[in-house]
Structures are given as structure tokens and as C-alpha cells.
Design a protein around this motif. Structure first.
Motif, mmCIF file in Angstrom:
data_model
loop_
_atom_site.group_PDB
_atom_site.id
_atom_site.type_symbol
_atom_site.label_atom_id
_atom_site.label_comp_id
_atom_site.label_asym_id
_atom_site.label_seq_id
_atom_site.Cartn_x
_atom_site.Cartn_y
_atom_site.Cartn_z
ATOM 1 N N VAL A 178 49.871 31.280 -9.565
ATOM 2 C CA VAL A 178 48.622 31.409 -10.317
ATOM 3 C C VAL A 178 47.634 32.153 -9.434
ATOM 4 C CG1 VAL A 178 46.754 30.219 -11.511
ATOM 5 C CG2 VAL A 178 49.052 29.222 -11.507
ATOM 6 N N SER A 179 47.354 33.364 -9.768
ATOM 7 C CA SER A 179 46.386 34.169 -9.029
ATOM 8 C C SER A 179 46.685 34.198 -7.527
ATOM 9 C CB SER A 179 44.976 33.621 -9.297
ATOM 10 O OG SER A 179 44.005 34.504 -8.806
ATOM 11 N N GLY A 180 47.958 34.292 -7.207
ATOM 12 C CA GLY A 180 48.346 34.394 -5.801
ATOM 13 C C GLY A 180 48.593 33.068 -5.122
ATOM 14 N N ILE A 181 48.257 31.957 -5.783
ATOM 15 C CA ILE A 181 48.514 30.623 -5.224
ATOM 16 C C ILE A 181 49.871 30.162 -5.740
ATOM 17 C CG2 ILE A 181 47.706 28.239 -5.094
ATOM 18 C CD1 ILE A 181 45.698 30.104 -3.853
ATOM 19 N N LEU A 182 50.751 29.808 -4.836
ATOM 20 C CA LEU A 182 52.091 29.372 -5.242
ATOM 21 C C LEU A 182 52.157 27.849 -5.308
ATOM 22 C CD1 LEU A 182 54.469 31.760 -3.249
ATOM 23 C CD2 LEU A 182 54.038 31.715 -5.728
ATOM 24 N N SER A 183 52.751 27.322 -6.385
ATOM 25 C CA SER A 183 52.906 25.873 -6.512
ATOM 26 C C SER A 183 54.323 25.560 -6.943
ATOM 27 C CB SER A 183 51.961 25.316 -7.579
ATOM 28 O OG SER A 183 50.667 25.817 -7.430
ATOM 29 N N ARG A 184 54.814 24.432 -6.400
ATOM 30 C CA ARG A 184 56.087 23.929 -6.889
ATOM 31 C C ARG A 184 55.750 23.007 -8.058
ATOM 32 N NH1 ARG A 184 61.290 21.928 -4.623
ATOM 33 N NH2 ARG A 184 61.815 20.155 -5.953
ATOM 34 N N ALA A 185 56.393 23.219 -9.196
ATOM 35 C CA ALA A 185 56.048 22.427 -10.374
ATOM 36 C C ALA A 185 57.296 21.949 -11.104
ATOM 37 C CB ALA A 185 55.198 23.255 -11.336
ATOM 38 N N ARG A 186 57.160 20.772 -11.729
ATOM 39 C CA ARG A 186 58.221 20.278 -12.601
ATOM 40 C C ARG A 186 58.174 21.093 -13.895
ATOM 41 N NH1 ARG A 186 57.360 17.109 -16.848
ATOM 42 N NH2 ARG A 186 59.268 16.367 -17.847
ATOM 43 N N MET A 187 59.344 21.460 -14.417
ATOM 44 C CA MET A 187 59.374 22.209 -15.669
ATOM 45 C C MET A 187 59.356 21.237 -16.843
ATOM 46 S SD MET A 187 61.960 25.380 -15.014
ATOM 47 C CE MET A 187 63.320 24.434 -14.348
ATOM 48 N N GLY A 188 58.272 21.258 -17.613
ATOM 49 C CA GLY A 188 58.163 20.354 -18.754
ATOM 50 C C GLY A 188 59.088 20.771 -19.885
ATOM 51 N N GLU A 189 59.423 22.042 -19.934
ATOM 52 C CA GLU A 189 60.381 22.531 -20.914
ATOM 53 C C GLU A 189 61.216 23.600 -20.223
ATOM 54 O OE1 GLU A 189 57.893 24.266 -24.033
ATOM 55 O OE2 GLU A 189 56.363 24.414 -22.483
ATOM 56 N N LYS A 190 62.160 24.166 -20.959
ATOM 57 C CA LYS A 190 63.057 25.142 -20.336
ATOM 58 C C LYS A 190 62.281 26.438 -20.035
ATOM 59 C CE LYS A 190 67.936 25.959 -20.423
ATOM 60 N NZ LYS A 190 68.000 25.285 -19.112
ATOM 61 N N LEU A 191 62.283 26.842 -18.769
ATOM 62 C CA LEU A 191 61.546 28.045 -18.369
ATOM 63 C C LEU A 191 62.484 28.984 -17.630
ATOM 64 C CD1 LEU A 191 58.355 26.299 -16.922
ATOM 65 C CD2 LEU A 191 58.563 27.394 -19.158
ATOM 66 N N LYS A 192 62.104 30.269 -17.612
ATOM 67 C CA LYS A 192 62.880 31.227 -16.822
ATOM 68 C C LYS A 192 61.891 32.103 -16.054
ATOM 69 C CE LYS A 192 63.352 34.470 -20.690
ATOM 70 N NZ LYS A 192 62.347 33.824 -21.543
ATOM 71 N N SER A 232 42.868 32.819 -3.306
ATOM 72 C CA SER A 232 43.322 33.297 -4.615
ATOM 73 C C SER A 232 42.740 34.677 -4.895
ATOM 74 C CB SER A 232 42.888 32.323 -5.701
ATOM 75 O OG SER A 232 41.488 32.252 -5.751
ATOM 76 N N LYS A 233 43.433 35.427 -5.776
ATOM 77 C CA LYS A 233 42.982 36.789 -6.076
ATOM 78 C C LYS A 233 41.732 36.757 -6.947
ATOM 79 C CE LYS A 233 47.715 38.396 -5.919
ATOM 80 N NZ LYS A 233 48.835 38.314 -6.856
ATOM 81 N N THR A 234 41.703 35.821 -7.877
ATOM 82 C CA THR A 234 40.513 35.643 -8.710
ATOM 83 C C THR A 234 39.920 34.287 -8.377
ATOM 84 O OG1 THR A 234 41.921 34.725 -10.424
ATOM 85 C CG2 THR A 234 41.358 37.056 -10.621
ATOM 86 N N PRO A 235 38.591 34.070 -8.631
ATOM 87 C CA PRO A 235 37.988 32.766 -8.284
ATOM 88 C C PRO A 235 38.758 31.619 -8.945
ATOM 89 C CG PRO A 235 36.308 34.329 -8.962
ATOM 90 C CD PRO A 235 37.623 34.971 -9.256
ATOM 91 N N LEU A 236 39.084 30.622 -8.154
ATOM 92 C CA LEU A 236 39.892 29.515 -8.658
ATOM 93 C C LEU A 236 39.410 28.248 -7.965
ATOM 94 C CD1 LEU A 236 42.356 29.431 -10.573
ATOM 95 C CD2 LEU A 236 43.818 29.472 -8.565
ATOM 96 N N SER A 237 39.139 27.193 -8.741
ATOM 97 C CA SER A 237 38.748 25.950 -8.091
ATOM 98 C C SER A 237 39.632 24.824 -8.608
ATOM 99 C CB SER A 237 37.264 25.652 -8.340
ATOM 100 O OG SER A 237 37.076 25.403 -9.704
ATOM 101 N N ILE A 238 39.622 23.732 -7.882
ATOM 102 C CA ILE A 238 40.508 22.614 -8.235
ATOM 103 C C ILE A 238 39.800 21.297 -7.949
ATOM 104 C CG2 ILE A 238 41.600 22.527 -5.939
ATOM 105 C CD1 ILE A 238 44.278 22.084 -7.526
ATOM 106 N N ASN A 239 40.044 20.308 -8.810
ATOM 107 C CA ASN A 239 39.477 18.976 -8.590
ATOM 108 C C ASN A 239 40.461 18.129 -7.803
ATOM 109 O OD1 ASN A 239 37.366 19.784 -10.174
ATOM 110 N ND2 ASN A 239 38.075 18.702 -12.005
ATOM 111 N N VAL A 240 39.942 17.455 -6.788
ATOM 112 C CA VAL A 240 40.778 16.572 -5.981
ATOM 113 C C VAL A 240 40.196 15.170 -6.065
ATOM 114 C CG1 VAL A 240 41.689 16.112 -3.682
ATOM 115 C CG2 VAL A 240 41.248 18.473 -4.404
ATOM 116 N N LYS A 241 41.049 14.206 -6.386
ATOM 117 C CA LYS A 241 40.582 12.825 -6.433
ATOM 118 C C LYS A 241 40.913 12.185 -5.100
ATOM 119 C CE LYS A 241 40.391 9.382 -10.081
ATOM 120 N NZ LYS A 241 41.099 8.969 -11.310
ATOM 121 N N LEU A 242 39.881 11.812 -4.368
ATOM 122 C CA LEU A 242 40.066 11.312 -3.012
ATOM 123 C C LEU A 242 39.821 9.813 -3.004
ATOM 124 C CD1 LEU A 242 40.675 12.766 -0.353
ATOM 125 C CD2 LEU A 242 38.211 12.731 0.131
ATOM 126 N N GLN A 243 40.876 9.041 -2.699
ATOM 127 C CA GLN A 243 40.749 7.587 -2.642
ATOM 128 C C GLN A 243 39.986 7.199 -1.384
ATOM 129 O OE1 GLN A 243 42.311 6.253 -5.329
ATOM 130 N NE2 GLN A 243 41.335 4.285 -4.945
#
Lengths: 283, 374
Positions: free
Chosen positions: B261-275, B323-334
């Protein structure tokens, strides 16, 4: 906040017409009526003779009981017609049909009671529409007089009373949450048990208000009874009218008036006590 | 195999052109707490009303105890409904409300009915108020009376139409736990309709998620939360960061893929069949993101934009710097002993997408407006 209003002179300005209305047209005449009923017509002395005359005359007593019983009968018939109608209007019909039916119920009351009764007379008299149609259909060969019968008076009174019964009942049924009816079915209730345990108890204030109004209106009715019942109507109001207008005996008429008023107030009080309803709450 | 109390097969309800319930099937196991979760107007209440007998299905069948009950009227069905606004009878006192169903059923003396009603009232902690009118008891007590009124009939399944939604927050949380305990004690099958996912997740053995009249997923709460089956479930259940327009770079294994996503790489579970090459939406759980102060080798560097304190935790908004474009993320910190001291403007390193539990889920991209149409 209420104290503020109390001190406010504007409140009196608003209240004055109502107070005048009640004072001049309701309280004063009744005091006068009450006073007259205890006064002898000729001598002007205080007397109970006017009341004694009522209790001594079998005819007056008979007419009085007849009037009371028929007023109760008319109230019951009006209730029997109005409750199912009100139920259907509030709980069965869709929004659009509800408006149509409500209009149809209210519409006849846009004209005066007198005209309504004349309409009935056109239908019911010897040379009237119904008599004519029965002959046209070959059911009968001669004119039939439907007027001047007890049944005719009942029909006319029920007709002119329905609105005053149906509107309070519709009001009370409107406030019944449909989910209460569903809950009753969900818990195993059927139509009759739901009616008996949920719907009628909820509508009771409306039923009581409607019944009291209809009973009072009919007990004191003059126009419908006289026009549809004629000389044989045996309605107590006619006696009062005769004493005041025909015989110029105001004192006797006043006594009859007080008797009628006392009876109706007493009966309404008993009914409210027995049904456990409170008129101010119900209104 | 577990016994099934309620079974719904290909249930459909249409009003004119509007399909409220669209070909839904599910089974409710005996003695379980089963929730139907969905946003308002999703058709969940219609499902419940069809089971209770207040709506007729357009097509499909409903079985209770293996008996088809489509043609059984509402007052003869072995299920009882606790209404959203409770629908207690205001013209009766508490005990008469509770014995109402028994009186309709008949075959019991008045004393027997009251004894039975008192037993059930005791189970819901409502002793000593039998003579009170409904408007003379509190909201929580009304809740208990409504439960007792239905439970006294020993229904095969108790249907509940969001009865807790009328209560204030504190009472709702208390009743939530109590309801679950009650269900365990009585062993009655509960079918609970709600739009409140915290209630559904906390109380249920199984949750069915419905949206626009369609069944999205039927699963245990943990599965629903960790392995959402559809795009809707991922966005509706629990909090999530949602990044649109990700691209599948490669498949890691049968279940996981690498998403850019915009240059940020993530490992993700596939919720459906993807290629590889598919355009996807990426959902990342805010509490699954690891936050370390300072710059580190592994992970994504970011700058803290906001810190929102919320008692047991803080919600930290981080702008990603790489990231290539502005990107922010919410983090829940216990908040624990080890929670790092951070303040707005600090540089931090974030990482997510470990292999043990999927923090991120990827689904084929759907334009946001279609699912927020409500």
C-alpha cells in the motif's frame, strides 16, 4: 414558574372569558334552577311540593325510568358499534385507509343534529324512501310508518352519538403499543384473551369517557327524541320543556331539571367508582 | 453431532421489490447463545420476527426441534420473544405479567402458577416485588421481569430483540454479563438480535453477521474477529485501520500474501482467494500493531500525530514517513508497566503482520460508498 404565572395579570386576562362563560352560562343558571325548584309557583314560598309531584305521579316516574333505561341502552349499543370500529381504524387499517374512514366518521357531524335528524325522517316516514323501496321491491303493498317508535329513537340517538364514543376510544387505542398485542400472542394468547386482558383494559379510560359523554348527551336530548319519537317518545326532557314553555310552570320544570341532573351525576359517579376510573385521568 | 434447536433454510422475505431477507440459512445448536449481528435495517429483526411467527416468509423454511413451523401460528410456537421495548403489560403487576403465559396455557392451579413464576423470578433476582406495577420498577428490573415472563414458559428457544439497548451504559454492561450467566444456568437456547458488536462478541457462542439481508458469516466470536470471511465483516466487526488500493505483490503461503500500500509492505491473511496483482483493501487491527520508540531496522518509521488517552489504553495516530503518498495509522496502545513513554512528534517504529496471529486481512477492493450507504 407556576408562581410567576399566578402573579401575572395576563393570566387573568386569558382566564376571564372562560370564567365568565362558566359563571354566567353554567353556574348562575344552575343556582337559579336549583332555587326555583324549591319555590311555590303562586305564593313564592319555599316548598318541596314540586319534588313531591314527581314522586307522587306514576306517569312522571314511568317516563323518567323509561328515559334512563333507554339512555343506558343507547350508550351500550353505541359502545358495541364504536369499539370494533375504533379497533379496526387504529390497529387494522393502513395509514391511508385510516384517514378515509376517520373522515367518513366525522363528516356527518359537520351538519347540525337537526339536519341529521331530518335526513332520518326523509328515510323513515310513511311516504319516505325506505317505505317506498319496500313497496317497489314488492315486500309490502302499503305505506309503512317507521317514525314515532322507540326503536326509531334508539337508531337516531345512536347515530348522533357515535362520534362522541368513537373519538375517545380511538385516542386511547392509538396509545396502545402494538408490541403489547404481539407479546400477548407470543405468550400463547388468542384473540379473545388478548382483547380481555390487554386491549380493553388499556382502552378503558376512553370507553368510560365516551360512555359518560354519550349517556349525558342522550339523557338530556330533546331534538332527536321529539322529531323521531313524536308525542309518544316518553322522554323526560319533553316534560321539562312542557313545564317551562307550555304550562309556564318554571318551578315544576326546574324541579324536573334538578332531578334529571342529580340522577345523571349520581349514575356517572357510581359507574366511575365501579370501573375504578378517574374522570380527570381519563380525559 | 450436536443437537439443533432452530434451523433456518433458504429463508427469504420480500416486500414488493424490496428484499429484506435474502436466502439465509443457519443452524442454532441446542443450549447455545446465538447472536444475529448486523447494522440497522439489515434484516436481522425480520429474521427474528419470522421465527417468532409475526412475519410470514416469502420462501424458505423454519424448523424448531426438527419440526417445520412455517404454518404454526405465533401463539403455538415453542419459542418466546423478549421485545426490544420489553412490551410488559402496564395494566398488570409483576406476578400477573409473569403468569400471563401460564394462564393462557391453562391446566395449572393459581397457586401452582404463582409458585412456578416465583421460581423463575428468583432465578432472575427479582424477589419481593410481585405486587408492583410495571411503571413502579426500574429499567433493569423490567428487563428481568420480561425475561422471567418468557422463561417461565420453558421455551425451546428464547428470542431476544436487542432488549438491552434501552438501558444506560453501566446497567447494560451489568445485564450483559448477567444474561450470559443466566443462559448458562438455565441451559435454554438464546437467540439474540443486536447491532451492538461488543454485546454479540462478549456473550455469544456463535455469531451470524447479516448485511442487506444476506448472511455474511456464521462463526464463533474469536473467528469472526480474527478471520473475517468477508469484506463487510472485516470492516463492521471490531476496530480496524482500513487502507484502500493495496496491491497483492506475492502469495506467501495458502493463507497469506504480501500487500503493497503506497510503498508500505504488509503481510496479510487472505480473506478470499487472491492472486498477485489484485487490487485489495487492507484491514489492520490497531491493537495488533507493535510500537517501539525511535528508529529501528525492521518495521515502518513514523511520527506521532495525536495521542488520545482512553483509560486502559491510548489511541495513537501515527503518520508513516516512508510511504509514497501520505498515510497514517491508528495504534491502540495498552497501558502496562512496559508501555513506552511517548509524546506527540516522537519518531517511532511500527510493525505488524506477524505469523502467529494475523493482524492484517486483505479483501478485494470495494468502493467505500457502497458499504456506507446506510
Amino acid at each position: 414558574m407556576f408562581a410567576k404565572i399566578k402573579k401575572n395579570k395576563g393570566l387573568w386576562l386569558v382566564l376571564t372569558p372562560h370564567l365568565l362563560w362558566i359563571g354566567l352560562l353554567f353556574v348562575l343558571p344552575h343556582i337559579k334552577l336549583f332555587w326555583l325548584s324549591f319555590v311555590d309557583k303562586r305564593s313564592g314560598a319555599l316548598t318541596l311540593a314540586n319534588y313531591a309531584k314527581f314522586f307522587q305521579s306514576e306517569l312522571y316516574r314511568h317516563v323518567f325510568v323509561h328515559t334512563a333505561l333507554f339512555a343506558i341502552l343507547v350508550t351500550l349499543i353505541t359502545l358495541a358499534i364504536s369499539f370494533p370500529t375504533a379497533f379496526i381504524v387504529t390497529k387494522v387499517l393502513g395509514k391511508k385507509m385510516k384517514a378515509v374512514v376517520l373522515l367518513a366518521i366525522v363528516l356527518p357531524y359537520w351538519i347540525s343534529e337537526l339536519i341529521q335528524v331530518f335526513a332520518w325522517m326523509v328515510l323513515l316516514r310513511e311516504t319516505g324512501v325506505i317505505s317506498y323501496m319496500l313497496q317497489a321491491l314488492g315486500i309490502t303493498s302499503h305505506n309503512i310508518e317507521f317514525l314515532y317508535k322507540d326503536a326509531t329513537i334508539v337508531v337516531g340517538l345512536v347515530y348522533t352519538s357515535i362520534l362522541f364514543m368513537i373519538i375517545p376510544i380511538i385516542n386511547s387505542l392509538d396509545s396502545l403499543d402494538d408490541s403489547l398485542i404481539e407479546a400477548s400472542y407470543d405468550l400463547g394468547g388468542d384473540f379473545w384473551s388478548t382483547m380481555r386482558e390487554i386491549i380493553i383494559p388499556h382502552a378503558a379510560p376512553g370507553i368510560v369517557v365516551g360512555s359518560v359523554m354519550v349517556f349525558m348527551l342522550n339523557l338530556g336530548n330533546y331534538v332527536t327524541v321529539t322529531l323521531l319519537g313524536g308525542k309518544n317518545s316518553l322522554w323526560f326532557t319533553e316534560n321539562i320543556y312542557n313545564q317551562f314553555i307550555v304550562r309556564f310552570n318554571q318551578n315544576q320544570g326546574a324541579a324536573f331539571g334538578v332531578i334529571l341532573l342529580t340522577f345523571s351525576v349520581l349514575l356517572v359517579w357510581v359507574v366511575l367508582k365501579v370501573t375504578g376510573q378517574d374522570m380527570t385521568e381519563a380525559m | 453431532m450436536t443437537e439443533i434447536d432452530v434451523s433456518v433454510k433458504n429463508l427469504t422475505k420480500r416486500w414488493g421489490n424490496f428484499t429484506a431477507v435474502n436466502n439465509i440459512s443457519f443452524d442454532v445448536p441446542k443450549g447455545s447463545f446465538f447472536s444475529v449481528l448486523g447494522p440497522s435495517a439489515s434484516g436481522k429483526t425480520t429474521v427474528l420476527r419470522m421465527i417468532a411467527g409475526f412475519e410470514t416468509p416469502t420462501s424458505g423454511d423454519i424448523f424448531i426441534n426438527g419440526q417445520r413451523i412455517n404454518d404454526v401460528p405465533a401463539n403455538k410456537r415453542p419459542c418466546n420473544l423478549v421485545f426490544q421495548r420489553l412490551a410488559l403489560f402496564p395494566m398488570m403487576n409483576v406476578i400477573d405479567n409473569v403468569t400471563f403465559g401460564l394462564r393462557r396455557r391453562g391446566g395449572m392451579s393459581k397457586a401452582e402458577m404463582e409458585k412456578k413464576a416465583n421460581e423463575v423470578l428468583a432465578r432472575v433476582d427479582m424477589k419481593g416485588l410481585n405486587e408492583r406495577k410495571i411503571n413502579q420498577i426500574s429499567g433493569g428490573q423490567q428487563q428481568r421481569v420480561a425475561l422471567a415472563r418468557s422463561l417461565v414458559l420453558e421455551p425451546t428457544v428464547l428470542l431476544l430483540d436487542e432488549p438491552l439497548s434501552a438501558l444506560d451504559l453501566k446497567l447494560r454492561q451489568d445485564m450483559k454479563l448477567e444474561l450470559k450467566r443466566l443462559q448458562h444456568r438455565m441451559g435454554t437456547t438464546f437467540m439474540y438480535i443486536t447491532h451492538d458488536q461488543t454485546i454479540a462478541l462478549a456473550m455469544s457462542d456463535t455469531v451470524a453477521v447479516i448485511n442487506f439481508g444476506k448472511l455474511e458469516q456464521v462463526a464463533a466470536p474469536e473467528i469472526l474477529y480474527r478471520e473475517p470471511a468477508t469484506h463487510f465483516v472485516a470492516s463492521f466487526v471490531g476496530e480496524n485501520n482500513r487502507w484502500n488500493n493495496g496491491k497483492v505483490v506475492e502469495l506467501v503461503d495458502d493463507n497469506a500474501c504480501l500487500v503493497d500500500v503506497s510503498g508500505i509492505l504488509s503481510r496479510a491473511r487472505m480473506g478470499e482467494k487472491l492472486k498477485p496483482g489484485d487490487v485489495v483493501d487492507l484491514f489492520i487491527r490497531p491493537e495488533m500493531i507493535l510500537l517501539k520508540p525511535g528508529k529501528h531496522e525492521k518495521g515502518n518509521i513514523g511520527k506521532i500525530k495525536e495521542i488520545n488517552f482512553d483509560g486502559s489504553h491510548s489511541l495513537v495516530v501515527v503518520d508513516l514517513l516512508e510511504s509514497k503518498t501520505p498515510l497514517s495509522i491508528n495504534v491502540k496502545l495498552q497501558h502496562t508497566e512496559e508501555t513506552p513513554d511517548i509524546s506527540v512528534g516522537d519518531t517511532v517504529t511500527l510493525s505488524w503482520g506477524g505469523t502467529k496471529q494475523p493482524a492484517a486481512n486483505a479483501f478485494l477492493h470495494i468502493d467505500p460508498p457502497t458499504e456506507e450507504k446506510e
